[in-house]
Design a protein around this motif. Structure first.
Motif, PDB file in Angstrom:
ATOM      1  N   LYS A  17       0.820  -1.210   0.000  1.00 28.19           N
ATOM      2  CA  LYS A  17       0.000   0.000   0.000  1.00 28.19           C
ATOM      3  C   LYS A  17       0.856   1.263   0.000  1.00 28.19           C
ATOM      4  N   ASN A  18       2.022   1.176   0.655  1.00 29.21           N
ATOM      5  CA  ASN A  18       2.889   2.343   0.757  1.00 29.21           C
ATOM      6  C   ASN A  18       4.020   2.355  -0.259  1.00 29.21           C
ATOM      7  N   GLY A  19       3.995   1.403  -1.203  1.00 27.89           N
ATOM      8  CA  GLY A  19       4.968   1.406  -2.281  1.00 27.89           C
ATOM      9  C   GLY A  19       6.328   0.862  -1.918  1.00 27.89           C
ATOM     10  N   TYR A  20       6.415   0.129  -0.791  1.00 31.43           N
ATOM     11  CA  TYR A  20       7.698  -0.432  -0.384  1.00 31.43           C
ATOM     12  C   TYR A  20       7.976  -1.787  -1.044  1.00 31.43           C
ATOM     13  N   TYR A  21       6.915  -2.442  -1.535  1.00 30.28           N
ATOM     14  CA  TYR A  21       7.075  -3.799  -2.051  1.00 30.28           C
ATOM     15  C   TYR A  21       6.079  -4.039  -3.183  1.00 30.28           C
ATOM     16  N   GLN A  22       6.555  -4.778  -4.219  1.00 30.42           N
ATOM     17  CA  GLN A  22       5.691  -5.054  -5.361  1.00 30.42           C
ATOM     18  C   GLN A  22       5.714  -6.521  -5.781  1.00 30.42           C
ATOM     19  N   GLY A  23       6.416  -7.378  -5.037  1.00 29.63           N
ATOM     20  CA  GLY A  23       6.535  -8.777  -5.417  1.00 29.63           C
ATOM     21  C   GLY A  23       5.391  -9.635  -4.913  1.00 29.63           C
ATOM     22  N   THR A  24       5.596 -10.950  -4.962  1.00 29.38           N
ATOM     23  CA  THR A  24       4.586 -11.900  -4.502  1.00 29.38           C
ATOM     24  C   THR A  24       4.672 -12.062  -2.990  1.00 29.38           C
ATOM     25  N   ASP A  25       3.598 -12.610  -2.422  1.00 27.45           N
ATOM     26  CA  ASP A  25       3.580 -12.844  -0.978  1.00 27.45           C
ATOM     27  C   ASP A  25       4.696 -13.801  -0.566  1.00 27.45           C
ATOM     28  N   ASN A  26       4.910 -14.870  -1.309  1.00 29.57           N
ATOM     29  CA  ASN A  26       5.896 -15.885  -0.939  1.00 29.57           C
ATOM     30  C   ASN A  26       7.328 -15.347  -0.972  1.00 29.57           C
ATOM     31  N   GLU A  27       7.577 -14.318  -1.769  1.00 30.69           N
ATOM     32  CA  GLU A  27       8.921 -13.753  -1.883  1.00 30.69           C
ATOM     33  C   GLU A  27       9.173 -12.616  -0.900  1.00 30.69           C
ATOM     34  N   PHE A  28       8.152 -12.251  -0.130  1.00 25.96           N
ATOM     35  CA  PHE A  28       8.280 -11.107   0.769  1.00 25.96           C
ATOM     36  C   PHE A  28       9.324 -11.373   1.855  1.00 25.96           C
ATOM     37  N   SER A  29      10.238 -10.420   2.049  1.00 18.24           N
ATOM     38  CA  SER A  29      11.265 -10.491   3.086  1.00 18.24           C
ATOM     39  C   SER A  29      11.117  -9.280   3.991  1.00 18.24           C
ATOM     40  N   PHE A  30      10.837  -9.523   5.261  1.00 15.20           N
ATOM     41  CA  PHE A  30      10.640  -8.412   6.194  1.00 15.20           C
ATOM     42  C   PHE A  30      11.857  -7.503   6.224  1.00 15.20           C
ATOM     43  N   SER A  31      13.035  -8.086   6.362  1.00 13.69           N
ATOM     44  CA  SER A  31      14.263  -7.299   6.457  1.00 13.69           C
ATOM     45  C   SER A  31      14.506  -6.484   5.197  1.00 13.69           C
ATOM     46  N   ASP A  32      14.391  -7.105   4.037  1.00 16.74           N
ATOM     47  CA  ASP A  32      14.708  -6.415   2.791  1.00 16.74           C
ATOM     48  C   ASP A  32      13.724  -5.292   2.478  1.00 16.74           C
ATOM     49  N   VAL A  33      12.513  -5.399   2.990  1.00 15.46           N
ATOM     50  CA  VAL A  33      11.513  -4.374   2.714  1.00 15.46           C
ATOM     51  C   VAL A  33      11.569  -3.249   3.750  1.00 15.46           C
ATOM     52  N   TYR A  34      11.543  -3.598   5.019  1.00 14.30           N
ATOM     53  CA  TYR A  34      11.421  -2.579   6.057  1.00 14.30           C
ATOM     54  C   TYR A  34      12.767  -2.080   6.591  1.00 14.30           C
ATOM     55  N   ASN A  35      13.847  -2.805   6.320  1.00  9.39           N
ATOM     56  CA  ASN A  35      15.182  -2.355   6.728  1.00  9.39           C
ATOM     57  C   ASN A  35      16.194  -2.817   5.673  1.00  9.39           C
ATOM     58  N   PRO A  36      16.110  -2.254   4.462  1.00  8.34           N
ATOM     59  CA  PRO A  36      16.959  -2.723   3.353  1.00  8.34           C
ATOM     60  C   PRO A  36      18.433  -2.736   3.742  1.00  8.34           C
ATOM     61  N   ILE A  37      19.132  -3.779   3.345  1.00  9.96           N
ATOM     62  CA  ILE A  37      20.524  -3.949   3.723  1.00  9.96           C
ATOM     63  C   ILE A  37      21.395  -2.918   3.006  1.00  9.96           C
ATOM     64  N   THR A  38      22.341  -2.360   3.740  1.00 11.37           N
ATOM     65  CA  THR A  38      23.285  -1.378   3.224  1.00 11.37           C
ATOM     66  C   THR A  38      24.687  -1.769   3.667  1.00 11.37           C
ATOM     67  N   PHE A  39      25.686  -1.049   3.186  1.00 15.12           N
ATOM     68  CA  PHE A  39      27.049  -1.285   3.659  1.00 15.12           C
ATOM     69  C   PHE A  39      27.099  -1.157   5.177  1.00 15.12           C
ATOM     70  N   GLU A  40      26.479  -0.096   5.721  1.00 16.37           N
ATOM     71  CA  GLU A  40      26.498   0.112   7.168  1.00 16.37           C
ATOM     72  C   GLU A  40      25.798  -1.028   7.899  1.00 16.37           C
TER      73      GLU A  40
END
Length: 579
Positions: free
Chosen positions: A255-278
Motif C-alpha cells: 500500500k505504501n509502495g515499499y514492495y511489489q513482489g509476490t507474498d511468498n517472496e516477501f522479506s521483512f528485512s529487505d523491505v522494512y530495513n533494506p541492507i546497506t554497507f552500514e
C-alpha cells in the motif's frame, strides 16, 4: 514508482536514520545448543547515555482503575498512561520471576514509519511484557496487542524473547502517522495506529543473533499449523506454531509502495530495513563474529560481513559445531574481531598499545571523503550487558540466573543474580549515582574507572584485568551447582528461606565483586603509574633489602609502533653517528 528509484529512496531513508543507532548486540541459544540444556539470551545495552544499574520491579497487586505512566527509554519523556492489570510479576533487570527474558537491538528502518500519537515505546514494551507474561509466547502476545491498542512509539526494533524452553526473535516497526478526523471522537486520530511485525521461533539445537539490522527475511505464510497471522493470535500457544506475523505486514508494504513482489517472496528485512554497507559492516559483522566463534563454514559470509557482497545474506539461525556454555557467551561478548583482517588492535588507529577501541563518532570526513571506524561487539559505551540463563528443570526462583555486568563487556565481570531474589545489591541498585553523578560505591563508576585506566596502556593492563576477571567468573560458575543444590534443599521445605538464601548469595557476591574491582583499581594505579611497571614477587611489589622500591621496568612501546614513528618522521629522531 520506478523500482530502481524506489530501492534508492528506501536505502537513503534507512541510512539517514540509522547512522546513530548502531548499538546493542544480542545472542540467542536454544536448549539443545547449550551444554546443560538451558536456554540463554544475551544483551548489551550500548549507549552513550545509558547508566549501568540493575532494574528492580517487585511483583504487585493493583486495584481496579490503577494506571501506569510510560516513558520514552531514550529521553525519559512521559508518553502517556495505560491501565495496570490486576497483578504484575517481579522483574530483575530484563528477566522476570518466571524466567522470561527479553533483549533488544534497534534497526531503525524506513524513516517515515513513525507514529507520533503512540504511547508505548520499545523499552515500555519490554518491561510491560515481563511484568505480564509467564512464557515467551505470552510475552509476544502481550507486546503485539499493546502496540495494536496504544500504538508503537519507536522505530524498527529486533527483540530477543526467551523462557526456559524456547527462544524467539520478534522484529517490529511502527506504521506511519496518518491522521484523519473522527466524527465520533471529534478529533483527529491515527488510522494506521500500530505496527507491522514478524516473530520466529529459533529451532531447538540452533543459535541466532541480531545487532541493529533486521534479520528475518522470508517466512512461511499462514497455514494454521506452524504459521499464523495476528488474525489467529489465540493459536500462538499451540506448540507447533513457529511463526507469527501481523496480518497486514505484506499488504501495508504494498500500500505504501515499499514492495511489489509476490507474498511468498516477501522479506521483512529487505523491505522494512533494506541492507546497506552500514547494515553489514557495522551491524551484521557482529552477528558474523558470534557465528564464527560457534560454527564452521562462516568464511563464505565474510565478504557480506565486510559489506562487499550485500546479497550474500547470512541465515537467521545456524547449528553450532558444539554446545555452548555461559562462559562461552561471556567470551563472545568480548569480541573485537580478533583473528580477522579487521582486528582493531592491529592497525595504526590502535596506537602504541594495541587499543581495540575507537572513540566516536563512528564515521568521519577528511578532505571531502567519509571514512569509518569498525563497530565491534565489545565497545566502550556499553551501559550494561547480561546473559539470561533459563533452566527448565529447576523451580523458577532457582532456575533463572541473570549474569549481569556493567560497562565495557571486555573488562566487566558477569555476576550471578538469581531471578527470584527479593532485593538488589547496593552497588548495582538504581539511584546509586547516574550518568552525571559519580558515586564511589557504584559498580558502574568503579568498572569504568578500571576500564578507562586500561585504555591508556591496553596491551599491558588488560592482562591484569583478564586474570582477576577470569578468577571471579570461573569461581561463580563453579559455585553454581552447589548454590543450586543448597537452594533446592531449602526450597523443598521452605521456599521463602530458599529465596532469602539466594538473595544473600547474589547480593553478597555482587557487592564483593565491586569491592574486588575497587582493590584492582588501586593495584593498577600503583603498578603502572608514570608509564613504568612495578616489579612483583610472590604477589607483592618488590623492595630492595632496605625497604626501598625496586627500580621498575620500562617496557616502552611495541616495535610495530616504533616503526610507525620512523616511517612517519624519517631521520628526525635518529641519533647522529648511528649506523
Amino acid at each position: 514508482m520506478n523500482i530502481r528509484i524506489l530501492k534508492f529512496w528506501l536505502t537513503f531513508q534507512t541510512v539517514i536514520y540509522s547512522i546513530a543507532t548502531y548499538a546493542c548486540t544480542n545472542y540467542l541459544i536454544t536448549k539443545s545448543a547449550s551444554t546443560d540444556g538451558s536456554t540463554m539470551v544475551s544483551y548489551a545495552a550500548d549507549s552513550h547515555i545509558r547508566y549501568g544499574e540493575l532494574y528492580f520491579r517487585p511483583r504487585g497487586k493493583w486495584p481496579a482503575g490503577s494506571m501506569i505512566t510510560l516513558y520514552d527509554r531514550g529521553t525519559n519523556k512521559p508518553l502517556g498512561q495505560i491501565p495496570q492489570p490486576t497483578e504484575t510479576y517481579q522483574v530483575i533487570g530484563f528477566m522476570n520471576e518466571f524466567q522470561v527474558a527479553i533483549g533488544e537491538t534497534t534497526f531503525g528502518g524506513i524513516k517515515e514509519l513513525r507514529d507520533s500519537t503512540a504511547i508505548v515505546d520499545y523499552g515500555s514494551l519490554m518491561f510491560l511484557a515481563l511484568q505480564r507474561a509467564k512464557t515467551a509466547r505470552e510475552a509476544i502476545k502481550v507486546m503485539v496487542e499493546l502496540v495494536e491498542q496504544y500504538g508503537y512509539a519507536s522505530s524498527g526494533e529486533s527483540f530477543s524473547i526467551g523462557d526456559p524452553n524456547e527462544v524467539w526473535i520478534l522484529e517490529m516497526i511502527a506504521k506511519k502517522t496518518n491522521l484523519k478526523y473522527d466524527k465520533r471522537l471529534k478529533k483527529k486520530i491515527n488510522v494506521d495506529k500500530g505496527a507491522v511485525w514478524v516473530a520466529v521461533r529459533i529451532p531447538d539445537g540452533y543459535i541466532s543473533a541480531h545487532a541493529n539490522q533486521a534479520r528475518i527475511q522470508t517466512f512461511p505464510l499462514e497455514n494454521l499449523r506452524n504459521s499464523i497471522s495476528s488474525k489467529n493470535l489465540n493459536l500462538i500457544f499451540n506448540p507447533e506454531v513457529e511463526v507469527v506475523y501481523s496480518h497486514d505486514v505484506i499488504e501495508y508494504a504494498r500500500k505504501n509502495g515499499y514492495y511489489q513482489g509476490t507474498d511468498n517472496e516477501f522479506s521483512f528485512s529487505d523491505v522494512y530495513n533494506p541492507i546497506t554497507f552500514e547494515g553489514t559492516r557495522f551491524c551484521d559483522a557482529r552477528v558474523w563474529a558470534f557465528f564464527n566463534h560457534a560454527a564452521d563454514g562462516m568464511k563464505k559470509y565474510w565478504d557480506y560481513a565486510k559489506g562487499e557482497n550485500l546479497k550474500n545474506r547470512m541465515p537467521l539461525y545456524i547449528k553450532p559445531n558444539r554446545k555452548l556454555s555461559v562462559r562461552d557467551l561471556m567470551n563472545f561478548k568480548r569480541d573485537h574481531l580478533e583473528g580477522t583482517e579487521l582486528d582493531m588492535s592491529k592497525d595504526v588507529g590502535a596506537g602504541p598499545h594495541g587499543l581495540p577501541y575507537r572513540w566516536r563518532p563512528l564515521t568521519w570526513d577528511i578532505d571531502g571523503t567519509t571514512y569509518f571506524h569498525e563497530r565491534v561487539t565489545a565497545t566502550q559505551q556499553t551501559g550494561f550487558s547480561f546473559i539470561a540463563q533459563m533452566r527448565s528443570w529447576l523451580p523458577n526462583p532457582i532456575g533463572g540466573i541473570f549474569w549481569f555486568g556493567v560497562d565495557d563487556a571486555a573488562s566487566t565481570v558477569y555476576v550471578p543474580i538469581y531471578c527470584g531474589i527479593n532485593r538488589i545489591p547496593e552497588s548495582y541498585a538504581e539511584g546509586n549515582g547516574d550518568m552525571l553523578t559519580y558515586s564511589p560505591t557504584s559498580a558502574f563508576w568503579i568498572f569504568n574507572r578500571v576500564a578507562h585506566f586500561a585504555y591508556l596502556r591496553y596491551d599491558l593492563i588488560i592482562e591484569d584485568i583478564k586474570k582477576v576477571q577470569s578468577e571471579l567468573e570461573s569461581k561463580f560458575i563453579a559455585y553454581t551447582p552447589a548454590v543450586d543444590a543448597a537452594a533446592m534443599k531449602l526450597y523443598d521445605t521452605n521456599p521463602n528461606l530458599a529465596i532469602e538464601f539466594l538473595t544473600d548469595y547474589s547480593v553478597n557476591t555482587a557487592n564483593a565483586t565491586v569491592q574486588k574491582w575497587n582493590d584492582l583499581s588501586n593495584y593498577l594505579l600503583v603498578k603502572y603509574i608514570d608509564g613504568n611497571v612495578k616489579k612483583e614477587k610472590n604477589g607483592k611489589f618488590e623492595r630492595n633489602p632496605w625497604g626501598f622500591p625496586a627500580s621498575p621496568s620500562q617496557p616502552g612501546y611495541r616495535e610495530e609502533w616504533l616503526r610507525t614513528i620512523i616511517n612517519e618522521t624519517g631521520n628526525k629522531f635518529k641519533e647522529p653517528n648511528n649506523n
